[in-house]
Every structure is written in C-alpha cells, then in structure tokens.
Design an enzyme around this catalytic site. Structure first.
Site, mmCIF file in Angstrom:
data_model
loop_
_atom_site.group_PDB
_atom_site.id
_atom_site.type_symbol
_atom_site.label_atom_id
_atom_site.label_comp_id
_atom_site.label_asym_id
_atom_site.label_seq_id
_atom_site.Cartn_x
_atom_site.Cartn_y
_atom_site.Cartn_z
ATOM 1 N N GLY A 263 0.794 -1.205 0.000
ATOM 2 C CA GLY A 263 0.000 0.000 0.000
ATOM 3 C C GLY A 263 0.830 1.261 0.000
ATOM 4 C CD GLN A 264 3.454 2.316 4.443
ATOM 5 O OE1 GLN A 264 4.657 2.549 4.485
ATOM 6 N NE2 GLN A 264 2.760 1.963 5.500
ATOM 7 N N GLY A 265 4.168 1.381 -1.243
ATOM 8 C CA GLY A 265 5.146 1.489 -2.311
ATOM 9 C C GLY A 265 5.538 0.154 -2.892
ATOM 10 C CB THR A 266 6.982 -0.769 -6.007
ATOM 11 O OG1 THR A 266 5.641 -0.459 -6.388
ATOM 12 C CG2 THR A 266 7.441 -2.017 -6.739
ATOM 13 C CG ASP A 379 0.602 -2.743 9.040
ATOM 14 O OD1 ASP A 379 -0.392 -3.444 9.291
ATOM 15 O OD2 ASP A 379 0.957 -2.461 7.876
#
Length: 513
Positions: A263-266, A379
């Site tokens: 969700g925050q990046g690759t 998380d």
C-alpha cells in the site's frame, strides 16, 4: 605685303627725308598697313626702294593695331627705335570637309570654338585625345596610363567619359588556400558544435541539480534534517544515496527487479556498487500523509539496532518519489510460506514456527521496552515478517510506526493497520498502545497454528474472522480440528496447547489483560 593663298595684297609707301618725327606714323620715316585678321595662310614682307638706296630701311614687324595705336599716342615711345615689340598671332587649320556642323563634331567627341578674331578651331572633349583634324579624330584617353592610383587602392579602372576609379587590389587565392579555408571552416563549425553541446550539458546539469533540490525539499528533506539534528532523538545517521547510484543498482527500476508491492510502495531488488544486495522501497505517491510516514520510518529505523529488525542502510530524497534502502532479506515473507503454494512449505516445522514467533516476540519486546524511546509498530502481520537465508525472522515495514515518550501510555491517531490484525479496542478508541501490537502478534500466532488467513471468505460468515473463529474453537475444545497439518504432527500436545492459550491471551478484547 600679300596673302598668297587668298591672293590679298596690300602695301604702303614712306618718304625718308631725314625728318625726325615721333608718335603717329604719317608716312615720313615710317610706313604701316593693315593685315586681314583671318583667312591668311602665309605672310610675306618685301621692302623695296625707289632710289636703290636701302640703307635707310631698318625694321619690319607685325603688331596688334590696339598696341600700335596706344604707342603712337604716347610721344615718349618711338616704335622704330624699339628693340622688340609684342606680336600676338592666332592660328587655326582650315575646316575639314568631313566636319560639317556642330552636331557632327559632337558625334566625333570634339567641340568648336572661335578666336577673338573669329577664327574657328576644333578641340577634343575632356577625357579624349588625338587630332580632331585627322580621320582618326578624338579617341578616349586611358586615364589609368596618365594617372597613378595610391598604394592603398592600386588598381585603376577606366570609366566612361575619360573618368577612372581606383580600387583595392584583389588578392588571388592560391590553390592551397582553398582546402585550408575549407578545413578551417570545418574546424570552426566543429568547435561551434562542441561549444553548443557543452553549453547544453552545463544547462542540463544545472537544471538537473535544481530539480533534485526541489525534490529534496518536497520529499521532506528539510524535515528529516530537522529531526536528525534534534536532541530529542538518538538517531544514527543513515547514508544519503544519490539517485544515479540507485538507478544503476535497479537497472533503472526494471520491472524484473520488483520484489513486492504494498500500500505504501514498491520494493525492488538492487545491487550497490560495492556488491551488496539491497532492497529499495519506492513510494507510490508524494502526498503529505505518505511523506510523513516515510520520514517517520527513517527516524524509527535509525533508532533501531536489533538482529530481528530489518536494518535501514539509507535513503534518497532527490528523486520524484522518496526511496528507502534496506538490507536484502532473501527468503520472502512469512505470509508467502503460510498461505501461498510453495514447495518449501514443509520447511515450516513446529520447531521452526516456535523459533520464528520467539524472534518476533523478542523484536517487539525490544521496540516496546529496550529502545531509547518506546516504538509502536502499528502494523504487525505475517506479510511484514521477512525470513533471511537462515529463515530467521526480521520485522519490517515501519511506515506507520510511532515513537512515544517513556511516560506516555498511548498514541491517539487516525486508525492505521490491516483488517484481520487490527486491535478492536484501538479501532473503537483510536488510542494505540503497545498492547495493540500484542493483539496483532496474537493473530500471527494463530496463523502459524492453523495455517489460515486472518480473514477468509471460504469460512462461514460467523467464522470469517480468524481471531473469532480460533477463540470459539478453543472454548469448544475443537483446537486440534483447526490446526495446520504440520502442527498436528507434533507429539507434544501440551506445548501446542500452551502456545494456543498464549495466543488467546494476546487476543483478549481488553488490552490490559
């Protein structure tokens, strides 16, 4: 006296009686006669004596009438005793039969004029030379032959009407100069192109530097510098990588280098110039929320030094989106081994599962109690647990983490986390405590026990949430009915039950319990 060609004769007679008269000639001792003013081609003077006595005749001369008259009126002058007299003769050539009129004369480049006595004579126009009375007539004069040009303009050019013009000398190009000029021109053009190329490179480099500075500010570089310089954080300085180094490490972020997307990046796999294999996380967006999470992750990880926490090597802020550089963990995530088809699934024996959860618990204990400032991960889930080459657990992804003061018991924020792992108490109160991480850890425990996903649509509606499903099964003494096949092989059932009860305690709806 006679004009032979025109057959005009004239004469006079004088009486020599020895009278001494002066002034006007009266015929005594002098004799005068007029001569026609024009048309005479020859003039002969003959002196004769009637008495054959020529001793008394002394002189004969031709003079202008006006001069003679002016001397005769002057008694002081006696012309017969003068040593010399002024003689003025006007002469001309008889008209040529080829020259008819003035128009014809102009055609032949000559003009006509008249003497004071009316004699016509011809002459060439200015710029022309020759004899107007001959058949050749007047010819143009080459003024360059009679005039000399200055050294500054040595070439003389004849113009119409006898004029001339001086021009600079044109240098004659030798055959060798032509290739020299061509080669020189080629080098000149090449030099100009090189200058233009150099200027393009300089401008491009300058613009690139300005763009990097812009990205650095936009990606929170100033905020990060402020946090790193703050005395409130015991932060180890992470390395600031340049964009070129990370582009080369990932082959310009080739899709074949992608390790995973979240969700925050690759996350990309890369190799640094020193040969180290790294994982490079590239954020998806640059909005303010993700930017704060990104900077927060750097601050949190810079404070962590634990063998079961993924090590942050550095970051890059001069690209369009922020980049984080981690140590590379080669064996993927715990989620992949539990829930995806994998031939290495059998590796997760009971003993390995116990070791993994023990390492996760050690990392959480360090974050909550041993770090310089307590850190709440917020998380914890199986996809954020990485396994290294020896299948040791590494807690990763601190994008939503928060550090708190030592005497602070909770953090009030917007609700973050992953559905299925989210602490219900936190969800209701928006107050995140260390017990919220413990609840998520309990979900990972029952994943390892059951091999089931936290949320599944294949289960009954009342059992889709794994936590609820597990607690109900434990109360109904159906635990061994829902265990994973690898766990069922364990001989020590009491050990399995102890872990199950521990998971139940972690999943208590009251965080304090």
């Amino acid at each position: 006296m006679a004009g032979l060609d025109s057959m005009v004769f004239g004469g006079c007679k004088t009486d020599c009686n020895n009278q001494k008269l002066r002034g006007k000639c009266t015929g005594f001792d002098c004799c005068q006669t007029t001569v026609p003013s024009s048309g005479i081609q020859r003039l002969n003077v003959t002196l004769e004596s009637t008495t054959n006595n020529m001793n008394t005749c002394k002189h004969a001369f031709v003079a202008e009438t006006r001069w003679l008259e002016s001397n005769e009126t002057d008694p002081s002058n006696d012309v017969q005793y003068l040593e010399y007299v002024p003689v003025a003769l006007e002469w001309t050539i008889p008209n040529s039969t080829s020259i008819i009129n003035l128009t014809e004369a102009h055609r032949r480049n000559m003009s006509v004029d008249y003497t004071s006595y009316g004699a016509a004579f011809y002459f060439c126009f200015s710029g022309y030379g020759g004899n107007p009375y001959l058949n050749m007539g007047c010819q143009g004069i080459n003024q360059c032959e009679v005039n000399r040009c200055p050294n500054s303009s040595p070439i003389c050019e004849s113009l119409k009407g006898g004029a001339y013009r001086c021009t600079p000398q044109k240098k004659r190009k030798s055959p060798l100069k032509i290739p020299i000029i061509v080669i020189s021109s080629s080098f000149g053009v090449l030099f100009l192109l090189l200058v233009i190329w150099w200027l393009y490179k300089v401008i491009k480099k300058r613009n690139k530097v300005k763009l990097k500075q812009k990205f650095f500010k936009r990606n929170g570089g100033l905020l990060l510098q402020q946090q790193l310089s703050s005395n409130e954080n015991n932060v180890q300085k992470a390395k600031l990588f340049n964009s070129k180094e990370l582009e080369n490490a990932t082959d310009r972020f080739n899709e074949n280098r992608i390790l995973g997307k979240g969700g925050q990046g690759t996350v990309y796999k890369g190799m640094l110039i020193d040969g180290r294999i790294v994982a490079i996380k590239k954020c998806n967006t640059v909005d303010e929320g993700n930017l704060e999470q990104f900077i927060n992750e750097i601050i949190i990880l810079s404070q962590i030094n634990h063998r079961n926490v993924v090590k942050l090597l550095g970051c890059c802020l001069e690209t369009e989106v922020p980049l984080l550089v981690y140590e590379f963990i080669p064996n993927g995530t715990l989620f992949q081994y539990l829930h995806e088809e994998n031939e290495d699934f059998s590796l997760l024996t009971w003993d390995m599962r116990l070791r993994i959860v023990t390492e996760i618990a050690g990392a959480l204990s360090y974050l909550h109690s041993a770090a310089s400032l307590p850190i709440y991960h917020r998380d914890i889930k199986s996809s954020n647990i990485l396994l290294d080459d020896k299948y040791k657990a590494k807690v990763a992804d601190f994008g939503t983490s928060r550090s708190v003061a030592i005497d602070q018991t909770h953090v009030t924020t917007l609700v973050y986390g992953t559905f299925g792992y989210l602490d219900p108490e936190y969800f209701q109160t928006s107050q995140f405590t260390e017990k919220s991480d413990v609840y998520s850890f309990g979900v990972v425990l029952i994943e390892l026990l059951t091999g089931e996903k936290p949320v599944s649509s294949t289960r009954l509606a009342e059992s889709r949430n794994l936590s609820t499903y597990f607690v109900h099964s434990l109360k109904e003494n159906r635990l061994f009915d829902i265990l994973d096949t690898q766990v069922c092989k364990v001989c020590n059932k009491d050990e399995v039950m102890a872990i199950a009860n521990l998971a139940k305690r972690c999943l208590h709806l009251n965080g304090k319990k």
